[in-house]
Structures are given as structure tokens and as C-alpha cells.
Design an enzyme around this catalytic site. Structure first.
Site, PDB file in Angstrom:
ATOM      1  N   LYS A  22     -58.761  28.247 -22.786  1.00  0.00           N
ATOM      2  CA  LYS A  22     -59.449  27.400 -21.834  1.00  0.00           C
ATOM      3  C   LYS A  22     -58.977  25.830 -22.050  1.00  0.00           C
ATOM      4  O   LYS A  22     -58.682  25.183 -20.699  1.00  0.00           O
ATOM      5  CB  LYS A  22     -60.817  27.238 -21.836  1.00  0.00           C
ATOM      6  CG  LYS A  22     -61.656  26.499 -20.648  1.00  0.00           C
ATOM      7  CD  LYS A  22     -63.049  26.286 -20.866  1.00  0.00           C
ATOM      8  CE  LYS A  22     -63.156  25.094 -21.676  1.00  0.00           C
ATOM      9  NZ  LYS A  22     -64.557  24.446 -21.325  1.00  0.00           N
ATOM     10  N   ASN A  23     -58.803  25.512 -22.893  1.00  0.00           N
ATOM     11  CA  ASN A  23     -58.792  23.819 -23.183  1.00  0.00           C
ATOM     12  C   ASN A  23     -57.134  23.715 -22.911  1.00  0.00           C
ATOM     13  O   ASN A  23     -56.814  22.438 -22.683  1.00  0.00           O
ATOM     14  CB  ASN A  23     -59.242  23.195 -24.536  1.00  0.00           C
ATOM     15  CG  ASN A  23     -60.626  23.417 -24.542  1.00  0.00           C
ATOM     16  OD1 ASN A  23     -61.488  23.173 -23.570  1.00  0.00           O
ATOM     17  ND2 ASN A  23     -61.009  23.342 -25.795  1.00  0.00           N
ATOM     18  N   CYS A 118     -70.629  19.473 -20.520  1.00  0.00           N
ATOM     19  CA  CYS A 118     -71.666  19.751 -21.374  1.00  0.00           C
ATOM     20  C   CYS A 118     -72.347  18.598 -21.648  1.00  0.00           C
ATOM     21  O   CYS A 118     -71.713  17.476 -21.725  1.00  0.00           O
ATOM     22  CB  CYS A 118     -71.278  20.375 -22.602  1.00  0.00           C
ATOM     23  SG  CYS A 118     -70.685  22.033 -22.448  1.00  0.00           S
ATOM     24  N   LYS A 163     -59.516   5.115 -30.453  1.00  0.00           N
ATOM     25  CA  LYS A 163     -59.711   6.137 -31.083  1.00  0.00           C
ATOM     26  C   LYS A 163     -59.210   7.479 -30.700  1.00  0.00           C
ATOM     27  O   LYS A 163     -58.757   7.596 -29.559  1.00  0.00           O
ATOM     28  CB  LYS A 163     -61.312   6.230 -31.004  1.00  0.00           C
ATOM     29  CG  LYS A 163     -61.727   6.399 -29.599  1.00  0.00           C
ATOM     30  CD  LYS A 163     -63.486   6.757 -29.639  1.00  0.00           C
ATOM     31  CE  LYS A 163     -63.669   7.946 -30.250  1.00  0.00           C
ATOM     32  NZ  LYS A 163     -65.243   8.222 -30.155  1.00  0.00           N
ATOM     33  N   SER A 165     -58.461  10.701 -29.042  1.00  0.00           N
ATOM     34  CA  SER A 165     -59.166  11.308 -27.842  1.00  0.00           C
ATOM     35  C   SER A 165     -58.394  12.218 -27.218  1.00  0.00           C
ATOM     36  O   SER A 165     -57.156  11.955 -26.852  1.00  0.00           O
ATOM     37  CB  SER A 165     -59.477  10.283 -26.768  1.00  0.00           C
ATOM     38  OG  SER A 165     -59.913  10.936 -25.306  1.00  0.00           O
ATOM     39  N   VAL A 166     -58.772  13.514 -27.211  1.00  0.00           N
ATOM     40  CA  VAL A 166     -58.006  14.573 -26.485  1.00  0.00           C
ATOM     41  C   VAL A 166     -57.800  14.419 -25.126  1.00  0.00           C
ATOM     42  O   VAL A 166     -56.698  14.399 -24.432  1.00  0.00           O
ATOM     43  CB  VAL A 166     -58.566  15.961 -26.610  1.00  0.00           C
ATOM     44  CG1 VAL A 166     -58.006  17.252 -25.793  1.00  0.00           C
ATOM     45  CG2 VAL A 166     -58.575  16.305 -28.148  1.00  0.00           C
ATOM     46  N   ILE A 330     -67.411  14.245 -34.590  1.00  0.00           N
ATOM     47  CA  ILE A 330     -66.789  13.818 -33.241  1.00  0.00           C
ATOM     48  C   ILE A 330     -67.950  13.335 -32.265  1.00  0.00           C
ATOM     49  O   ILE A 330     -67.791  12.286 -31.460  1.00  0.00           O
ATOM     50  CB  ILE A 330     -66.101  15.111 -32.715  1.00  0.00           C
ATOM     51  CG1 ILE A 330     -65.195  15.661 -33.910  1.00  0.00           C
ATOM     52  CG2 ILE A 330     -65.506  14.722 -31.486  1.00  0.00           C
ATOM     53  CD1 ILE A 330     -64.052  14.651 -34.122  1.00  0.00           C
TER      54      ILE A 330
END
Length: 421
Positions: A22-23, A118, A163, A165-166, A330
Site C-alpha cells: 500500500k505504501n 490515522c 528529520k 520523513s517518508v 516515531i
């Protein structure tokens, strides 16, 4: 709304095919906005998040064709700033922030609702906006909306993320592939899903080096082509089913996995006593131990232990023989599943970012409530090992990230069923 009923106490045995990640699917779908040519994507999981993202793209003028199950064709040759992505969907998906960069590159201006997702901690968008501004975008926040414009073509930059970060790494990569000149990105997230996006973009004609590392270099091109690309398997789904085998003392074969993506999870499961054997290039067998050993786990960016498996491993540690310490580095609010596990008899104490988990001999069934995607599946896993029946409510969270979970578990002899509330 629906619930899942789980009757515990049965060892899972069977075979599961892992779905596409999914990601990786979500940013690759968004990447279709970067080109006017057709992007064909294979191994696309059937998830509500994917459906929502496709709906957002349709609202922007993208032609979406379902070629066959798991394969879609996206053509963004008719996008327009007059299209408006639906607020109700954008607001519930944090991944919707990714449409900003490609729409800005193609159209010069864009206005979208602030993204959601979420309810886990402060998933802020400031890193995304900082990257966009560095590339030359003008950003304005208007209550619940983001407005952005760029008077000329974005320019290449040297940029170091404050930082890891995806999400922001993905935004910056999308900016850079069509920016004028060279871009050097430092302190990038190194997740496999980001590498998958880069390989897809490279297949579309992007000039990217340093893929899979913390330092990515990109030379912008004037336009991208179409491509045919297959998404990598979902390492989080694979890790979840590995825990399902371990927590039920079962034996499951997983197909369509990439071993190196699972290294941290495999290491921890072996330390817990599970036996894991590689079968061929993309299959493994995991067999749970009769006595589960406690673990110390710290979540950190890839290649370290993933935050998206923290809740599942907490369920496993709740019946371990000893005390485990799980540290969430995280997100600051990713322990909402703890209170539901306690309802099932788990002994867990939260101290700041640490969860101290003292294993009990057996969990018991209970009515519990899912609060987010990974929490929902952790409660299902706990129910599989518990005595009696567990009812997990608000299972719409599960549909965001797990394709056919009930059916896959049933194929391994789990007693699970989905029922309407």
C-alpha cells in the site's frame, strides 16, 4: 461499519500470497500526475485507501482504467486547476498531500483541503511545505486548505531534511524530477516503498541516483513518459502474517516476499523462538515456538524495526514468557491499542514512549475497538491466540491497509468472520 469475530485457540496452518505494498502503491499512483502519458501499474492492492486515492485523481481529471484485477492504467492528459479534489476524501487521507507537488508542477497552481489519516500523533505537513517552498513554491494556509502556486518552473536545490520523513521525502522527489537543474536531497527516508517510487519514476524517464540511500541526487527533465510498472510486495502485511503464525504456534508459508525488506522483523521473530526458513527467492515458512521469548524492540526508520509492526509485536509479547520493553520512537501517540489489549487480559504499562509488557499465559476474548489501521490488526492477532471469542469493532480501519485479511486467515484455518454492526 462492521466488526470481526475471532474465535481463538487454533494454530494457523496454510499458505498466504502477500499483496502489493500500500505504501508504495499510493505515491506511485500519484506519480501518474507527473506525466500526460499512460502509467500502467501492476500488483495494486484492493484497499479503501487505494480506491480513495483513485477517486481523488479522477476528480483532478485523470482517466482511470481498471485493466484487470490488480492492474490499473492512469492517464493524466486532461488535468486542470478547475477540478477540485473532494474535501471529504482528502481530509481523511494524509497521503493526499502528495498530489500538491505534481499538480503544482503541471498546472502552476493548486488548492486542496488539509490531509487527514490515522489519528496517530502529530503527523504534521510542515516538512512537506518546507520542501515545496525550497523548490520555489508559494504556500498559503487558509483554515482547512492549502493554496500553492509557482510563477515559473521549479528549480533544483540542495536540501537536507530536519528529520527523517517518508512523506516529505516523497514530496521532494516528485518536485525534483521535473524541476529545472540538479537537486541533492540529504537525510532522506530509505524505506523500500520510496525506492519503489524512484524506480517507477526512473522507468518513466526520471534521472535519479542514490536510490535506497539517505542521499538522493536528481537531474530534472522537461517531461516524463508513460511506463508499465509492478509494485513491490507489502512488507508490513508479510510481517503481520508472520506474527499470526508465531502468536498461534502455527506454521504458515508466505509467498511474494522480499527477504531484505523483512530483515528486522525476521531477526526479532527468531529471537522470540520462531523458526523461519527461506524456500526460494520469494517464499518463506515460519513456525511459531511453544514458548515465546520476550523481546526489547525500538521502532526507528528503515532499515530498523518499523513502527507499522509495533502493535502486532506487542500482541505477540503480551503472551511471551517474561517482560518485554517496546519503545515507540516515531510517533508519540501510537499506543491506543494498549487499552484494548488490557481488556483481553494483557499486562502492559506505558511510561512515556516505553511500553513494559509482562507476558501472561493466556489472553481472553473481549469486545474491543480498533482505533487505527495497525491497531485493528493487532487486536485480530490477539484474538487468534485468546481463549474464547473476540469482537473487534470499527474494522473499516483494516480495509485501508489489508487486502482480503479475513479470507487469507480463513485459508489458514482461522475461525474469523466479518459481521455488520
Amino acid at each position: 461499519m462492521s466488526s470481526i469475530l475471532v474465535e481463538g485457540g487454533k494454530s494457523l496452518r496454510g499458505e498466504i500470497n502477500i499483496s502489493g505494498a500500500k505504501n508504495a502503491a499510493l505515491p506511485i499512483i500519484v506519480a501518474s500526475l507527473l506525466s500526460s502519458k499512460t502509467l500502467v501499474i501492476n500488483n495494486v492492492p484492493q484497499l479503501s485507501d487505494v480506491s480513495d486515492m483513485l477517486f481523488i485523481l479522477k476528480s483532478c481529471g485523470v482517466h482511470v482504467e481498471i485493466v484487470e484485477s490488480g492492474t490499473i492504467a492512469l492517464t493524466a492528459n486532461n488535468i486542470s486547476c478547475h477540478f477540485s479534489p473532494p474535501c471529504n476524501i482528502v481530509k481523511k487521507m494524509r497521503a493526499s498531500i502528495w498530489i500538491l507537488a505534481p499538480l503544482l508542477l503541471r498546472l502552476g497552481q493548486v488548492r486542496i483541503a488539509l490531509p487527514g489519516g490515522c489519528a496517530i500523533g502529530q503527523r504534521r505537513i510542515d516538512l512537506h511545505l518546507a520542501a515545496l517552498k525550497a523548490f520555489g513554491a508559494n504556500i498559503q494556509l487558509e483554515e482547512d486548505y492549502i493554496s500553492a502556486n509557482c510563477s515559473s518552473r521549479m528549480h533544483g536545490i540542495s536540501f537536507k531534511f530536519d528529520k527523517v520523513s517518508v512523506g516529505a521525502t516523497i514530496t521532494a522527489i516528485m518536485c525534483a524530477v521535473l524541476a529545472n537543474g540538479s537537486t541533492k536531497l540529504a537525510n532522506c527516508a530509505q524505506e523500500p516503498e520510496i525506492a519503489d517510487l524512484c524506480y517507477c519514476l526512473r522507468k518513466m524517464g526520471a534521472n535519479i541516483t542514490g536510490i535506497g540511500t539517505a542521499n538522493i541526487s536528481i537531474i530534472g527533465v522537461k517531461e516524463l513518459n508513460g511506463a508499465n510498472y509492478s509494485i513491490i510486495p507489502d512488507r508490513i502485511e508479510a510481517g503481520t502474517y508472520m506474527v499470526a503464525a508465531a502468536i498461534t504456534q502455527g506454521k504458515i508459508k508466505l509467498n511474494n516476499v522480499i527477504f531484505k525488506h523483512l530483515k528486522s522483523a525476521i531477526t526479532k521473530l527468531r529471537l522470540s523462538g520462531a523458526i523461519i526458513q527461506y524456500q526460494n527467492e520469494n517464499s518463506l515458512i515460519i513456525e511459531g515456538a511453544n514458548i515465546i521469548k520476550p523481546l526489547n524492540i525500538q521502532t526507528n526508520p528503515y532499515p530498523n524495526f518499523p513502527t507499522d509492526l509495533q502493535a502486532q509485536f506487542m500482541s505477540l509479547m503480551s503472551i511471551a514468557d517474561g517482560v518485554s520493553i517496546i519503545t515507540e520512537n516515531i510517533y508519540e501517540n501510537r499506543y491506543m491499542h494498549v487499552f484494548e489489549l488490557i481488556k483481553m487480559g494483557a499486562n502492559i504499562v506505558i511510561q512515556s514512549r516505553e511500553a513494559i509488557v509482562t507476558g501472561v499465559k493466556k489472553l481472553h476474548g473481549a469486545d474491543v475497538i480498533a482505533t487505527d489501521l495497525r491497531a485493528s490488526v493487532s487486536l485480530v492477532l490477539a484474538g487468534l491466540s485468546a481463549a474464547g471469542i473476540t469482537r473487534v469493532k470499527r474494522m473499516h480501519h483494516l480495509d485501508r491497509g489489508y487486502e482480503s485479511l479475513v479470507e487469507k486467515l480463513q485459508n489458514c484455518n482461522a475461525r474469523v468472520q466479518r459481521i455488520p454492526d
